[in-house]
Design a protein around this motif. Structure first.
Motif, PDB file in Angstrom:
ATOM      1  N   THR A  28       0.855  -1.171   0.000  1.00  0.00           N
ATOM      2  CA  THR A  28       0.000   0.000   0.000  1.00  0.00           C
ATOM      3  C   THR A  28       0.899   1.232   0.000  1.00  0.00           C
ATOM      4  N   PHE A  29       0.979   1.896  -1.133  1.00  0.00           N
ATOM      5  CA  PHE A  29       1.949   2.981  -1.291  1.00  0.00           C
ATOM      6  C   PHE A  29       1.647   4.187  -0.425  1.00  0.00           C
ATOM      7  N   SER A  30       0.395   4.384  -0.042  1.00  0.00           N
ATOM      8  CA  SER A  30       0.062   5.519   0.804  1.00  0.00           C
ATOM      9  C   SER A  30       0.610   5.380   2.223  1.00  0.00           C
ATOM     10  N   ASN A  31       1.157   4.225   2.567  1.00  0.00           N
ATOM     11  CA  ASN A  31       1.765   4.010   3.878  1.00  0.00           C
ATOM     12  C   ASN A  31       3.261   4.327   3.899  1.00  0.00           C
ATOM     13  N   TYR A  32       3.819   4.738   2.774  1.00  0.00           N
ATOM     14  CA  TYR A  32       5.251   4.969   2.673  1.00  0.00           C
ATOM     15  C   TYR A  32       5.546   6.254   1.915  1.00  0.00           C
ATOM     16  N   ALA A  33       6.600   6.924   2.350  1.00  0.00           N
ATOM     17  CA  ALA A  33       7.137   8.007   1.538  1.00  0.00           C
ATOM     18  C   ALA A  33       7.850   7.397   0.338  1.00  0.00           C
ATOM     19  N   THR A  34       7.637   7.971  -0.828  1.00  0.00           N
ATOM     20  CA  THR A  34       8.237   7.474  -2.061  1.00  0.00           C
ATOM     21  C   THR A  34       8.969   8.602  -2.761  1.00  0.00           C
ATOM     22  N   GLY A  35      10.162   8.320  -3.233  1.00  0.00           N
ATOM     23  CA  GLY A  35      10.956   9.330  -3.911  1.00  0.00           C
ATOM     24  C   GLY A  35      11.518   8.829  -5.219  1.00  0.00           C
ATOM     25  N   ILE A  70       5.505  14.689  -9.682  1.00  0.00           N
ATOM     26  CA  ILE A  70       5.327  13.412  -9.012  1.00  0.00           C
ATOM     27  C   ILE A  70       3.888  13.316  -8.526  1.00  0.00           C
ATOM     28  N   PHE A  71       3.282  12.159  -8.690  1.00  0.00           N
ATOM     29  CA  PHE A  71       1.937  11.952  -8.179  1.00  0.00           C
ATOM     30  C   PHE A  71       1.711  10.477  -7.900  1.00  0.00           C
ATOM     31  N   ARG A  72       0.692  10.196  -7.083  1.00  0.00           N
ATOM     32  CA  ARG A  72       0.413   8.837  -6.645  1.00  0.00           C
ATOM     33  C   ARG A  72      -1.031   8.485  -6.933  1.00  0.00           C
ATOM     34  N   ASP A  73      -1.238   7.276  -7.415  1.00  0.00           N
ATOM     35  CA  ASP A  73      -2.570   6.726  -7.613  1.00  0.00           C
ATOM     36  C   ASP A  73      -2.762   5.663  -6.538  1.00  0.00           C
ATOM     37  N   ASN A  74      -3.486   5.993  -5.483  1.00  0.00           N
ATOM     38  CA  ASN A  74      -3.643   5.068  -4.364  1.00  0.00           C
ATOM     39  C   ASN A  74      -4.399   3.804  -4.757  1.00  0.00           C
ATOM     40  N   ALA A  75      -5.338   3.917  -5.682  1.00  0.00           N
ATOM     41  CA  ALA A  75      -6.094   2.748  -6.113  1.00  0.00           C
ATOM     42  C   ALA A  75      -5.203   1.739  -6.814  1.00  0.00           C
ATOM     43  N   LYS A  76      -4.184   2.227  -7.513  1.00  0.00           N
ATOM     44  CA  LYS A  76      -3.269   1.351  -8.241  1.00  0.00           C
ATOM     45  C   LYS A  76      -1.979   1.093  -7.477  1.00  0.00           C
ATOM     46  N   THR A  78       0.612   2.950  -7.057  1.00  0.00           N
ATOM     47  CA  THR A  78       1.685   3.304  -7.976  1.00  0.00           C
ATOM     48  C   THR A  78       2.024   4.780  -7.819  1.00  0.00           C
ATOM     49  N   VAL A  79       3.319   5.084  -7.830  1.00  0.00           N
ATOM     50  CA  VAL A  79       3.801   6.459  -7.847  1.00  0.00           C
ATOM     51  C   VAL A  79       4.415   6.727  -9.210  1.00  0.00           C
ATOM     52  N   TYR A  80       4.081   7.870  -9.778  1.00  0.00           N
ATOM     53  CA  TYR A  80       4.524   8.231 -11.110  1.00  0.00           C
ATOM     54  C   TYR A  80       5.439   9.444 -11.079  1.00  0.00           C
ATOM     55  N   LEU A  81       6.287   9.530 -12.074  1.00  0.00           N
ATOM     56  CA  LEU A  81       7.058  10.733 -12.337  1.00  0.00           C
ATOM     57  C   LEU A  81       6.790  11.137 -13.779  1.00  0.00           C
ATOM     58  N   CYS A  96      13.442   4.573  -8.099  1.00  0.00           N
ATOM     59  CA  CYS A  96      12.383   4.759  -7.120  1.00  0.00           C
ATOM     60  C   CYS A  96      12.893   4.273  -5.771  1.00  0.00           C
ATOM     61  N   ALA A  97      12.538   4.973  -4.697  1.00  0.00           N
ATOM     62  CA  ALA A  97      12.968   4.583  -3.362  1.00  0.00           C
ATOM     63  C   ALA A  97      11.853   4.841  -2.357  1.00  0.00           C
ATOM     64  N   GLN A  98      11.872   4.089  -1.262  1.00  0.00           N
ATOM     65  CA  GLN A  98      10.929   4.282  -0.172  1.00  0.00           C
ATOM     66  C   GLN A  98      11.645   4.232   1.168  1.00  0.00           C
ATOM     67  N   GLN A  99      10.980   4.762   2.190  1.00  0.00           N
ATOM     68  CA  GLN A  99      11.506   4.772   3.547  1.00  0.00           C
ATOM     69  C   GLN A  99      10.849   3.645   4.329  1.00  0.00           C
ATOM     70  N   GLU A 100      11.544   2.518   4.445  1.00  0.00           N
ATOM     71  CA  GLU A 100      11.011   1.370   5.167  1.00  0.00           C
ATOM     72  C   GLU A 100      10.987   1.632   6.668  1.00  0.00           C
TER      73      GLU A 100
END
Length: 118
Positions: A28-35, A70-76, A78-81, A96-100
């Protein structure tokens, strides 16, 4: 830690556009910062943009602000650039990177190559 997967990189002429995607199975991408970061040949890794868990957005160098989104589609999950007005200096491997854990980028994808020709 899950495997982040980037896609969308390819060769494009200056002035063109690309949309890169970052996703991971079962996350679930909305639970993580994505860069998004990039590394050009012979150069160090450079910060491009990020989106926080709450949707806050940060952009990197002024040369990229206004051209990259940068934007995020929570339903999918997915984070886009979105990259517009590409120039040869944008040529790089984009990661792409995230903060675990903590506030550090500690989970990285394998990257996708973007090549901009003049």
């Amino acid at each position: 830690q899950v495997q982040l997967v980037e896609s969308g990189g390819r060769a494009v002429q200056a002035g063109g556009s690309l949309r890169l995607s970052c996703t991971a199975s079962g996350r679930t991408f909305s639970n993580y910062a994505t860069g998004w970061f990039r590394q050009a040949p012979g150069k160090g890794r450079e910060f491009v943009a990020s989106i926080s868990r709450g949707g806050g957005i940060t952009y990197g160098a002024n040369s990229m602000k206004g051209r990259f989104t940068i934007f995020r589609d929570n339903a999918k999950n997915t984070v886009y650039l979105q990259m517009n007005g590409l120039i040869p200096e944008d040529t790089a491997v984009y990661y792409c990177a995230q903060q675990e854990t903590g506030n550090v980028w500690n989970n990285w994808g394998h990257g996708t190559q973007v090549t901009v020709s003049s």
